[in-house]
Structures are given as structure tokens and as C-alpha cells.
Motif scaffolding. Sequence first.
Motif, mmCIF file in Angstrom:
data_model
loop_
_atom_site.group_PDB
_atom_site.id
_atom_site.type_symbol
_atom_site.label_atom_id
_atom_site.label_comp_id
_atom_site.label_asym_id
_atom_site.label_seq_id
_atom_site.Cartn_x
_atom_site.Cartn_y
_atom_site.Cartn_z
ATOM 1 N N ILE A 1 85.081 50.666 -53.522
ATOM 2 C CA ILE A 1 86.453 50.287 -53.157
ATOM 3 C C ILE A 1 86.776 50.713 -51.722
ATOM 4 N N ALA B 1 90.353 50.669 -49.600
ATOM 5 C CA ALA B 1 90.788 50.857 -50.985
ATOM 6 C C ALA B 1 92.220 50.389 -51.178
ATOM 7 N N HIS C 1 84.234 46.427 -50.647
ATOM 8 C CA HIS C 1 85.610 46.258 -51.133
ATOM 9 C C HIS C 1 85.980 44.798 -51.312
#
Length: 280
Positions: A167, A208, A173
Motif C-alpha cells: 500500500i 497509502a 499501490h
Amino acid sequence: RRRRPKARQPGLQEDRREAAPGARVLAADLMAQLQKGGAARASALNTLQQPGLVRSLGFQQLGCRVVQLALDLAERQDAVRLAQGLRGHIVEAIKSPHCNYVVQKFIKVLSPQEAEFVVREIADARFQCVRHEYGCRILCRLLEHSGAESGMARILDRVLAEAEDLIKDQFGHYVMESVLEHGAPHHRQRIVAALQASLTRGSLRRNAAYVLEKAIWYGTSEDRVKLATGLLALPRHGADALAWSQGGGVVLRAISQLPEPWSGKVREHLRSAGIRAGSE
């Protein structure tokens, strides 16, 4: 606005293919025939089915465009035959700044069953596709078109074992966001759990934050409450760090999707740490 992964310059291997005698002339001739239509197009499509030609052209700057156009124009059976030209070389193609686009085109124009060899070769390879600048694109396309296939589930089970790192990863991601949008519920839950863990540690970095935004958009009501609770429990040092990063605005934008009273509570908590929306 986020920038997508930049393409690196072709490596030595691709340069050699690009410089092969007559390669650019052949690619230009085939492109002209495909665009002309009629008998010329049929001839070009027939020529492209010669053994090794799709693989040779796919690693060239112009040649990869020829193959992509041919896949768009070909009848389904011919497209399947063209795709077979990269069978056994999918991972090599994914790593290429040119041929990765050919693999993406396979995924778009073929059915999941016809493109099954792409998934199988990725699954069998010891290659971190999810962390690669081109590989992450391939996984996103597969999730969009083949997310429910058993082969993709095998890949995701392995990939999501590293969800807490991915993430935050430069390329990973993007795949996490695609899983949230197109993946199975149990795979989405693993990403939500990774986000909760990141919030608990106060380590919600910019990448994230984008994943968190997607989790709020595509998550269940229960997921949203879990993430809201995590944001409210975000340690002061974590909130301060978020306030000084690009992630702060992303999170503030995302919480507008939370149900009340959670949206108001989280917004006030983040404001107290100095996080403001761009319009405030």
C-alpha cells in the motif's frame, strides 16, 4: 494529480532488436498495410502470423504499435493466433518498455480463457510483477478483465501477503487500488486490514493515502467504519506527518464519503492536526 510510473529507456536487449536490419522498414510497411484496409490489411495480418514475428516486432517502438493495431483489427481467431506469438515470453515482454503494451492489448481484446497463458506465466515466474513499473500495469489490466479467474486469485493470494508494504510501494499501490475496485471481497478485506495496521502505527504515507481513498469509495459500510475508527485513533505524530504530506488532502477528500457522524468526527480530528482541504 498523480503521475503514473515513468517508462525507462529501452535496455540493451531492446536496442539490439530495434537496430535489426530492416526491422523498422518491415514495421512501417505492415503499419501502412493495416491502415489501408482490404486486401492489404488481410496480407499484413497473414504476415504477422509467421513464427517469431510478433515477438520480434513487439520489442520495437514502432513494431509494438503494429502488433497492437493488428490485435484491434483482427478477427477473434486471428487475434488469438497473434497472441500465441508471445507464449512462453510473457515475463520478458512485461519488462519491456514497448512489449508490455502488447501484453496489455492481449488482456483487453481476448477473453480471460484465451489470455489464460498470460496469467499462468506470471503466476509461475519468480518475478515481483506487482513492484515493477510495467508489471503493475499488467496486474491492473488483469484485475479489470480477469479479476474473478482462479489464476488471478492465485496471484493475488501471494501478492496480498505483502499488502502492508504494497500500500506504500511506488508501483504496488496502484495494484492495491485496483484490487479494491475490481477484486473479490476477501481480497479487499486484506487491504483494509493493512490500512488499519498502518493507521495504528501512524505511518500512513502518501501512496497509502490513495489506497485509503479507494477503500472508502469501494468498501462496505463496515469497512468505512473501521477506517474512520482508525483515522480517529491516528497518533498525533502520524496526523502531523500526514498534514505535511500530499496524503493529507487526499484523506480529507476521501472522508467526505464516510457516513455521519464519522465524517464530521474525522474531519475535525484531522483539522486539529493542521490538515485542511485545498478549498479551506
